[in-house]
Every structure is written in structure tokens, then in C-alpha cells.
Design an enzyme around this catalytic site. Structure first.
Site, PDB file in Angstrom:
ATOM      1  N   SER A  87      -6.817 -84.099 -45.465  1.00  0.00           N
ATOM      2  CA  SER A  87      -5.657 -83.730 -44.452  1.00  0.00           C
ATOM      3  C   SER A  87      -6.277 -82.941 -43.386  1.00  0.00           C
ATOM      4  CB  SER A  87      -4.506 -83.048 -45.321  1.00  0.00           C
ATOM      5  OG  SER A  87      -5.234 -81.713 -45.531  1.00  0.00           O
ATOM      6  N   SER A  89      -5.139 -79.945 -42.334  1.00  0.00           N
ATOM      7  CA  SER A  89      -4.885 -78.549 -42.553  1.00  0.00           C
ATOM      8  C   SER A  89      -5.776 -77.674 -42.181  1.00  0.00           C
ATOM      9  CB  SER A  89      -4.346 -78.292 -43.882  1.00  0.00           C
ATOM     10  OG  SER A  89      -5.303 -78.098 -44.891  1.00  0.00           O
ATOM     11  N   LYS A 144      -8.928 -73.948 -48.253  1.00  0.00           N
ATOM     12  CA  LYS A 144      -8.397 -73.138 -47.086  1.00  0.00           C
ATOM     13  C   LYS A 144      -9.243 -71.905 -46.786  1.00  0.00           C
ATOM     14  CE  LYS A 144      -4.330 -75.166 -47.732  1.00  0.00           C
ATOM     15  NZ  LYS A 144      -3.858 -76.356 -46.667  1.00  0.00           N
ATOM     16  N   SER A 232      -0.226 -76.702 -42.338  1.00  0.00           N
ATOM     17  CA  SER A 232      -0.964 -76.011 -43.487  1.00  0.00           C
ATOM     18  C   SER A 232       0.136 -75.685 -44.728  1.00  0.00           C
ATOM     19  CB  SER A 232      -2.093 -75.161 -43.377  1.00  0.00           C
ATOM     20  OG  SER A 232      -2.650 -74.877 -44.430  1.00  0.00           O
TER      21      SER A 232
END
Length: 279
Positions: A87, A89, A144, A232
Site C-alpha cells: 500500500s 501508506s 510504519k 495511513s
């Protein structure tokens, strides 16, 4: 059954088959064949080792695959593990289709499957790009950036970020034009400099209003956010990452291939994630 569990089971089963045969069945097999060779008068074959013990096919496969499986298990569990970014994010730091290597010993050596730390080596630092097991669905891996450490107070107000009462420096650098599928092209690009964590690039959608909230990170937990701030799913929405959920630190891009765009980008291969620039 996830791949890590499957790898552990395959390694264990192949190792046990080889070991049991080595300790129990092979000596009996060789003794029987030796007696047969003596009965046929093949003493020379016995002495020269030419007597074939007719090793079962299952044992032959187990003996062949066990060292390979064991090597993969050790490397993947304790050294490096590959991941694919699915993705956007973490844009612009990581793009959809990036294949990355994750350092598994940065945050301590952990046993595979149960993820229990057995050798403490290092601790997460603010600014690290970390892979972890998503707290609400532990079989899914997330990636992250670590923003808040245990004991920190993190405040978000719109596009601005405060850590322990100090506003994090944010410098707008222009419009983002690097997304091949144009889903995020045109977002505002900026450089955010975390205290003790150094600068990194983020994306902001200034047309979308982010709310205001404050969190205090409990001991043994971490507060994480994606670099693509308005796109996100991170600690702002589901809470903190327990230390036991950490998998490792993302360190390098080893391949980029986005099937949706049919794009292979050799220029991203070998790039350190700590120093990745936006395209």
C-alpha cells in the site's frame, strides 16, 4: 497456516525423519545388508563400503531438504526477512511494489512463530521504519515509522505533530509528482525532523482536515504513523504497538516491481530506507 509456521514445521519434520533414521533404522538396515553380503561372499564389498543400504525415498528427501530448510529458517528468523510493500501508506519513503529487507536482530533475537525475545540486542529508536504484527490482526504485518517511544506524549493537531510538548519541525518542499499511478500525485510534500530521529519526507493532503488528539505512550509500547499522513491506518486510529509485536527494522530496498503498473524500477534497488528520497 502462515509461512513462518509452515517453515518451522517442515524443518522440524524433515530433521526428525533424518535423525530417527540415523539413530534407529539405518544401523538395522546396514546390519541386515551386511549379513546378506556375507552370505553371498561379498566380503570385499563390505570392506570397501560398496554395500548400498537402500535408503528409503522419504529419508533421502528429508536428508536433502533439512539443511536447506534449516538455513532458510535461521536467516529468516534471526537475520533478515523479505517483505513487499502492498500500500501507499509509507509514501514517499516506500512505494507500492517495493521489496524490502527487514533486519530481524535490530530489536533483539526472537523465537520464530511465538515471537518471544530470547536475546536482547537493541531497542527501537524514534524515526525507525519498523515492521510489526498489526495488534488488531496479529497474522498481518504492518510497516510504519516509530514516532513515540514508551513514556512519550504525542500530540497531533491537523498536519502538525508535537512530542513531549515540543512541536516537530516541518518544512514544506512542494508538490509530490512521483506516484506512477497518480493516486497520490499532487499531495503536499514536506520534510519532518523528529527529535533524535532526524529528517524524513512525508506527504500531506492539505485539503483534508485531520483532527486534534493527544496520547501518552505506555511502557512496553510504541506510537507509529505512516509517512503518507492522510492515507495511513496507524496508531492515531487503533492505538499502540506492543513491544512483543515488533518484527524488525526495515533497512533496504532490494527490488521494485509494481504489477498494477507493470513497472520495474532498477533505480530503487539497493537503496537504504534511512536515506530514500522521493522521486
Amino acid at each position: 497456516m502462515d509461512f513462518e509456521l509452515l517453515l518451522v514445521v517442515a524443518t522440524l519434520v524433515s530433521g526428525l525423519i533424518w535423525l530417527i533414521d540415523r539413530l534407529a533404522f539405518r544401523p538395522r538396515r546396514r546390519a541386515r545388508l551386511t549379513n546378506e553380503a556375507r552370505a553371498l561372499g561379498n566380503e570385499a564389498g563390505i570392506e570397501s563400503g560398496q554395500v548400498n543400504d537402500n535408503e528409503p525415498l522419504l529419508v533421502d528427501y528429508a536428508k536433502s531438504f533439512f539443511p536447506i530448510l534449516l538455513a532458510v529458517l535461521v536467516i529468516r528468523s534471526f537475520l533478515f526477512e523479505p517483505f513487499r510493500i502492498p500500500s501507499g501508506s509509507m509514501m514517499p519513503t516506500l512505494l507500492v511494489g517495493d521489496f524490502i529487507l527487514v533486519n530481524k536482530y535490530s530489536y533483539g533475537l526472537r523465537l520464530p512463530v511465538i515471537n518471544t525475545k530470547v536475546v536482547p540486542i537493541g531497542e527501537p529508536a524514534r524515526g525507525d521504519v519498523a515492521v510489526f504484527r498489526y495488534p488488531e490482526q496479529p497474522e498481518v504485518d504492518y510497516i510504519k515509522r516509530i514516532i513515540g517511544l514508551p513514556g512519550d506524549t504525542v500530540r497531533v493537531d491537523g498536519q502538525r505533530l508535537w512530542i513531549n510538548g515540543d512541536e516537530v519541525d516541518l518544512e514544506t518542499t512542494g508538490r509530490y509528482e512521483g506516484d506512477a499511478n497518480l493516486k497520490h500525485a499532487g499531495l503536499t510534500q514536506a520534510i519532518e525532523t523528529l527529535p533524535e530521529g532526524g529528517p524524513h519526507q512525508i506527504l500531506m493532503d492539505t485539503d483534508r482536515r485531520l483532527g486534534s488528539a493527544q496520547w501518552t505512550v505506555p511502557e512496553g509500547h510504541y506510537f507509529v504513523m505512516g509517512d503518507n499522513r492522510n492515507h495511513s491506518n496507524d496508531s492515531r486510529f487503533w492505538g499502540f504497538v506492543p513491544e512483543s509485536n515488533l518484527v524488525g527494522k526495515a533497512v533496504m530496498i532490494w527490488l521494485h516491481w509494481n504489477w498494477q503498473d507493470g513497472g520495474f524500477d532498477a533505480g530503487r534497488i539497493g537503496r537504504s530506507i534511512d536515506t530514500v528520497d522521493a522521486d
